[in-house]
Design a protein around this motif. Structure first.
Motif, PDB file in Angstrom:
ATOM      1  N   GLY A 206       3.059  11.705 -15.090  1.00  0.00           N
ATOM      2  CA  GLY A 206       4.231  11.900 -16.152  1.00  0.00           C
ATOM      3  C   GLY A 206       5.484  11.860 -14.865  1.00  0.00           C
ATOM      4  N   LYS A 207       5.379  11.472 -14.003  1.00  0.00           N
ATOM      5  CA  LYS A 207       6.785  11.335 -13.243  1.00  0.00           C
ATOM      6  C   LYS A 207       7.310   9.879 -13.186  1.00  0.00           C
ATOM      7  CE  LYS A 207       6.256  15.576 -11.816  1.00  0.00           C
ATOM      8  NZ  LYS A 207       7.211  16.861 -12.838  1.00  0.00           N
ATOM      9  N   TRP A 208       7.502  10.064 -14.412  1.00  0.00           N
ATOM     10  CA  TRP A 208       7.786   8.333 -14.904  1.00  0.00           C
ATOM     11  C   TRP A 208       9.386   8.044 -13.982  1.00  0.00           C
ATOM     12  CZ3 TRP A 208      12.338   6.582 -18.019  1.00  0.00           C
ATOM     13  CH2 TRP A 208      12.815   7.738 -18.674  1.00  0.00           C
ATOM     14  N   LYS A 209      10.122   8.604 -13.731  1.00  0.00           N
ATOM     15  CA  LYS A 209      11.920   7.941 -13.054  1.00  0.00           C
ATOM     16  C   LYS A 209      11.609   7.859 -12.290  1.00  0.00           C
ATOM     17  CE  LYS A 209      14.940  10.506 -16.509  1.00  0.00           C
ATOM     18  NZ  LYS A 209      15.961  11.136 -17.080  1.00  0.00           N
TER      19      LYS A 209
ATOM     20  N   THR B  87       2.577   3.163 -13.375  1.00  0.00           N
ATOM     21  CA  THR B  87       4.038   3.424 -13.438  1.00  0.00           C
ATOM     22  C   THR B  87       4.117   2.971 -15.249  1.00  0.00           C
ATOM     23  OG1 THR B  87       4.813   2.150 -11.902  1.00  0.00           O
ATOM     24  CG2 THR B  87       6.284   2.371 -13.934  1.00  0.00           C
ATOM     25  N   ILE B  88       3.432   1.785 -16.032  1.00  0.00           N
ATOM     26  CA  ILE B  88       2.829   1.888 -17.520  1.00  0.00           C
ATOM     27  C   ILE B  88       1.953   3.585 -17.698  1.00  0.00           C
ATOM     28  CG2 ILE B  88       1.694   1.058 -19.034  1.00  0.00           C
ATOM     29  CD1 ILE B  88       1.949  -1.461 -17.695  1.00  0.00           C
ATOM     30  N   ASN B  89       1.579   4.007 -16.932  1.00  0.00           N
ATOM     31  CA  ASN B  89       0.187   4.719 -17.439  1.00  0.00           C
ATOM     32  C   ASN B  89       1.782   6.379 -17.451  1.00  0.00           C
ATOM     33  OD1 ASN B  89      -1.993   6.791 -18.168  1.00  0.00           O
ATOM     34  ND2 ASN B  89      -1.870   7.688 -15.979  1.00  0.00           N
ATOM     35  N   ALA B  90       2.505   6.507 -16.078  1.00  0.00           N
ATOM     36  CA  ALA B  90       3.208   7.532 -16.219  1.00  0.00           C
ATOM     37  C   ALA B  90       4.100   7.754 -17.134  1.00  0.00           C
ATOM     38  CB  ALA B  90       4.318   7.410 -14.503  1.00  0.00           C
ATOM     39  N   CYS B  91       4.963   6.838 -17.893  1.00  0.00           N
ATOM     40  CA  CYS B  91       5.339   6.364 -19.071  1.00  0.00           C
ATOM     41  C   CYS B  91       4.699   6.767 -20.157  1.00  0.00           C
ATOM     42  CB  CYS B  91       5.858   4.677 -19.008  1.00  0.00           C
ATOM     43  SG  CYS B  91       7.039   4.388 -17.494  1.00  0.00           S
ATOM     44  N   GLU B  92       3.665   6.388 -20.284  1.00  0.00           N
ATOM     45  CA  GLU B  92       2.884   7.184 -21.577  1.00  0.00           C
ATOM     46  C   GLU B  92       2.684   8.193 -21.701  1.00  0.00           C
ATOM     47  OE1 GLU B  92      -0.868   8.112 -23.686  1.00  0.00           O
ATOM     48  OE2 GLU B  92      -1.044   7.925 -21.747  1.00  0.00           O
ATOM     49  N   LYS B  93       2.507   8.450 -20.325  1.00  0.00           N
ATOM     50  CA  LYS B  93       2.067  10.241 -20.257  1.00  0.00           C
ATOM     51  C   LYS B  93       3.272  11.486 -20.379  1.00  0.00           C
ATOM     52  CE  LYS B  93      -2.324  10.547 -17.347  1.00  0.00           C
ATOM     53  NZ  LYS B  93      -2.340  10.786 -16.250  1.00  0.00           N
TER      54      LYS B  93
ATOM     55  N   ILE C  14       0.777  -1.542   0.159  1.00  0.00           N
ATOM     56  CA  ILE C  14      -0.052  -0.100  -0.360  1.00  0.00           C
ATOM     57  C   ILE C  14       0.985   1.041   0.016  1.00  0.00           C
ATOM     58  CG2 ILE C  14      -1.626   0.981   1.238  1.00  0.00           C
ATOM     59  CD1 ILE C  14      -2.769  -2.043   2.182  1.00  0.00           C
ATOM     60  N   THR C  15       1.586   1.383   0.498  1.00  0.00           N
ATOM     61  CA  THR C  15       2.704   2.017   0.227  1.00  0.00           C
ATOM     62  C   THR C  15       3.447   2.568  -0.558  1.00  0.00           C
ATOM     63  OG1 THR C  15       3.704   1.479   3.251  1.00  0.00           O
ATOM     64  CG2 THR C  15       5.168   3.157   2.185  1.00  0.00           C
ATOM     65  N   PHE C  16       3.792   1.874  -1.234  1.00  0.00           N
ATOM     66  CA  PHE C  16       4.462   1.924  -2.700  1.00  0.00           C
ATOM     67  C   PHE C  16       3.681   2.428  -3.669  1.00  0.00           C
ATOM     68  CE2 PHE C  16       8.368   0.043  -0.088  1.00  0.00           C
ATOM     69  CZ  PHE C  16       9.241   0.118  -1.426  1.00  0.00           C
ATOM     70  N   ASN C  17       2.688   2.230  -3.827  1.00  0.00           N
ATOM     71  CA  ASN C  17       0.946   2.435  -4.767  1.00  0.00           C
ATOM     72  C   ASN C  17       0.768   3.729  -4.354  1.00  0.00           C
ATOM     73  OD1 ASN C  17       1.654  -0.287  -6.181  1.00  0.00           O
ATOM     74  ND2 ASN C  17      -0.539  -1.394  -4.883  1.00  0.00           N
ATOM     75  N   ALA C  18       0.869   4.196  -2.953  1.00  0.00           N
ATOM     76  CA  ALA C  18       0.185   5.223  -2.800  1.00  0.00           C
ATOM     77  C   ALA C  18       1.412   6.551  -3.638  1.00  0.00           C
ATOM     78  CB  ALA C  18       0.283   5.161  -1.195  1.00  0.00           C
ATOM     79  N   ALA C  19       2.499   5.655  -3.640  1.00  0.00           N
ATOM     80  CA  ALA C  19       3.564   6.867  -2.982  1.00  0.00           C
ATOM     81  C   ALA C  19       3.732   6.590  -5.214  1.00  0.00           C
ATOM     82  CB  ALA C  19       5.228   6.213  -3.634  1.00  0.00           C
ATOM     83  N   VAL C  20       3.232   5.526  -5.912  1.00  0.00           N
ATOM     84  CA  VAL C  20       3.990   5.670  -7.048  1.00  0.00           C
ATOM     85  C   VAL C  20       2.699   6.078  -8.141  1.00  0.00           C
ATOM     86  CG1 VAL C  20       3.544   3.872  -9.161  1.00  0.00           C
ATOM     87  CG2 VAL C  20       4.449   3.291  -7.504  1.00  0.00           C
ATOM     88  N   CYS C  21       1.204   6.672  -6.749  1.00  0.00           N
ATOM     89  CA  CYS C  21       0.039   6.880  -7.886  1.00  0.00           C
ATOM     90  C   CYS C  21       0.213   8.225  -8.024  1.00  0.00           C
ATOM     91  CB  CYS C  21      -1.163   6.714  -6.888  1.00  0.00           C
ATOM     92  SG  CYS C  21      -1.461   4.619  -7.379  1.00  0.00           S
ATOM     93  N   ALA C  22       1.438   9.090  -6.293  1.00  0.00           N
ATOM     94  CA  ALA C  22       1.748  10.161  -6.944  1.00  0.00           C
ATOM     95  C   ALA C  22       2.410  10.680  -8.209  1.00  0.00           C
ATOM     96  CB  ALA C  22       2.454  10.826  -5.317  1.00  0.00           C
ATOM     97  N   CYS C  23       3.391   9.593  -8.815  1.00  0.00           N
ATOM     98  CA  CYS C  23       3.912   9.946  -9.513  1.00  0.00           C
ATOM     99  C   CYS C  23       3.160   9.852 -11.591  1.00  0.00           C
ATOM    100  CB  CYS C  23       5.023   9.004  -9.902  1.00  0.00           C
ATOM    101  SG  CYS C  23       6.006   9.242  -8.011  1.00  0.00           S
TER     102      CYS C  23
END
Length: 281
Positions: free
Chosen positions: A130-133, A157-163, A118-127
């Motif tokens: 477009g904060k793909w890196k 993460t896929i969505n962030a890279c695509e954006k 949950i911790t990591f998913n919340a942080a990934v969702c914050a990115c």
């Protein structure tokens, strides 16, 4: 600042229940008021009480107030736990404060607070904007922590890279998803097919559709429309017609965009009869 309401005398359990009820009903201001009364009245508090109040702020998208709580916890020497930090990170994510979310995530390891999926998913969702890196770094950190990614982790993460226009990373991650036991969802699939269109990988778009059909991933009209548009771009009119004819079998109707793309590709391929048929149909 934390506001204070006149709530009368109460013990820690009663106040805790009251704050929880306000949190569930999204009344964050009243939740903060009750907690302020407890703190200023020197009523004993525990982490579960604070977590209820932080949850109220998260539901109200009040990330700044969440940080006030974290500061207050330090002042009264109550240690944050995983729930506190996860909720605060989610509040930052909902408020569009990705830097604050990552700051909180980083502070957890420094404070030796346990992190979880949950911790990591919340942080990934914050990115996700477009904060793909950063999203990729978090995914790598998950692997080091021996946590397995799920649909949310990989999909976001896929969505962030695509954006961000990182098409190669998008397709690489989708390949990772397809090789794993993680279930792809419709949004992730649509993102991958749209990426195929930009990259010119129409064959890969069809491979994705076939593979996902075998895995029984739900598709929608956007999925088929994106695939037809891929075909239109590369004049693959036979593939486009095959996709269009499979729509009724999937209990779906073509959209205006997919029909326009189909007519265009038939015209480009010299298939005037097919183009007129769909135009009149």
């Amino acid at each position: 600042m934390l506001c204070c309401f006149d709530v009368g005398p109460c013990d820690v359990r009663a106040c805790g229940r009251t704050i929880s009820s306000f949190s569930k009903s999204r009344q964050w201001q009243r939740a903060l008021g009750h907690l302020a009364v407890m703190v200023h009245g020197q009523v004993e508090t525990d982490i579960s009480t604070f977590n209820a109040a932080v949850s109220a702020c998260e539901k109200g998208c009040k990330w700044a107030e969440t940080f006030q709580f974290l500061s207050l916890l330090a002042q009264i020497q109550v240690e944050s736990d995983t729930i506190t930090c996860n909720t605060a990170i989610t509040a930052c994510e909902r408020g569009g404060e990705w830097e604050k979310a990552l700051q909180l995530h980083s502070s957890m390891s420094q404070s030796k607070v346990e992190t979880n999926l949950i911790t990591f998913n919340a942080a990934v969702c914050a990115c996700k904007s477009g904060k793909w890196k950063k999203a990729l770094q978090l995914s790598a950190a998950m692997a080091k922590s021996r946590l397995e990614s799920d649909t949310v982790t990989l999909g976001t993460t896929i969505n962030a890279c695509e954006k961000a226009g990182e098409w190669q990373q998008t397709m690489r991650l989708f390949g990772v998803l397809m090789q794993s036991s993680v279930q792809a969802n419709t949004i992730t699939l649509n993102t991958a097919i749209s990426t195929c269109r930009v990259c010119g990988e129409w064959e890969q778009a069809f491979q994705l559709l076939n593979a996902l059909a075998r895995r029984q991933v739900v598709t929608n009209t956007t999925t088929f429309g994106a695939a037809i548009c891929v075909c239109e771009k590369f004049c693959e009119w036979e593939k486009s017609l095959k996709l269009h004819r499979s729509l009724p079998q999937s209990m779906m109707k073509p959209t205006t965009i997919s029909l326009n793309a189909l007519i265009s590709i038939c015209r480009k391929g010299g298939q005037w009869e097919e183009a007129l048929q769909h135009y009149n149909g």
